[in-house]
Scaffold this active site. Sequence first.
Site, PDB file in Angstrom:
ATOM      1  CB  CYS A 140      -0.906   0.000   1.221  1.00 51.07           C
ATOM      2  SG  CYS A 140      -2.020   1.417   1.272  1.00 51.07           S
ATOM      3  N   GLY A 175      -2.598  -6.816 -10.632  1.00 50.96           N
ATOM      4  CA  GLY A 175      -2.352  -5.534 -11.263  1.00 50.96           C
ATOM      5  C   GLY A 175      -2.779  -5.493 -12.721  1.00 50.96           C
TER       6      GLY A 175
END
Length: 346
Positions: free
Chosen positions: A96, A208
Site C-alpha cells: 500500500c 495488477g
Amino acid sequence: MHINQAHRLSIAPMMDWTDRHCRAFHRALTTRALLYTEMVTAPAVIHGDPERLLAFDAVEHPVALQLGGSDPRQLAEAARIGVGFGYDEINLNVGCPSDRVQSGRFGACLMREPELVADCMAAIREAVDVPATVKCRIGVDEQEPQDSLFATVDACAAVGVSVFIVHARKAWLKGLSPKENRDVPPLDYGLVRRLKRERPHLSVSINGGIGTLDEAEAHLDADSPEWGDGVALDGVMLGRAAYHDPALLGQADRRIFGAGTADVNAFEALERYRPYLAARLDAGVSLSAMTRHMLGLMHGRPGARAFRRILTVEAIRPGAGLEVLDRALDAVREAEARRERLVEAA
C-alpha cells in the site's frame, strides 16, 4: 478445498471496498475464489474494537485477513486475534502506497527493508497455524525492481514463507497519489513470471491490471501462446475488474477451478445473496451499505443504468428494504423483454 488451491483466483484487498458485505456478495458468485479483507493495522486490531473490525459471516470462507504493520510482536498478536475469529490466512501488506501507511512505516515502504519484512513474517508464522502470506509490489521509487522483489521474496522464503502475491508495479511514494499508483507505474508481468521461473518451489500469484478471465487463464497456463515462456503462475488476483464487473466471477469456478458446475448468472447470484441481505437488514445494517457493491453486476445488459439508478437513489432512503432490489431487478427484466420483442419484430 485447500487454501493454497483457492489462491488460483483471489479478490484483492481494497480499502473501502472489500468489506464484509462485498465479500459475501462475491461469494454468491464464486464458491472457490479466495476473498481478502481490507487492510487492518495491527495496532487497530489490538487496541480497537476487534468485533467491528474483524467479524465476518461464515459464508465468506475461504477468507484471508490482511494486516498492516511493521512491529513483529504487534503483528503476531493481531494475527492470533484474527485466527481466533476464524480467518483462513494471515496476509501482510507490503504494497500500500498511501501517505498514512508511509508515516506508520508499513505498506509499500517496507520493500526497502526486506529483513524487517522477514522478521514480521517469522513472528506471524510462529504465532498462528494458518498460512502466512505476503502481498508486495515489485519495488518503490528508485529501486531496481528485479533486486527489490527478489530480496523481499528471498528474505521471507528463508523464514518459511512460501506464498507471495505480487502487484506487478512499482509504488512511487514520492509524487504519486495512491490512486495514481494503481495506474501510472508501468506493469512488469515479465518480472513476476521470471520470479516463478527462478523460484519454482514458491507459490506466486500476480496482481495488477488484469481485467478478464481470459487474461487470468493465460497467466495460469504454461502453454499459453500469449506468454510463450513455459511458466504457469500459481494464482491471479483480480481487483477493480472483479469489483466493477462482478458478473465475471460467476464463471470463475468453472473456468479457473475446473468445477463441473454451471456458471452463476446475475439473477441467481442475487437470489443467493438475498438471505444475507435479509439477515443484515434485520440486524440494522442499511440497504445501501450492501447494494453499493453490486452496482456493476448488470454491466453491459439492457436495463443496467436503471438498475444502478434505483439502487443508488432508493437504497439510501430510511427503511429501504428488499423491495428496492426487486424493483431494480424488474427494471432489468423489463428492458431485456423489450429488446427481445424488438429483435423478434425485426
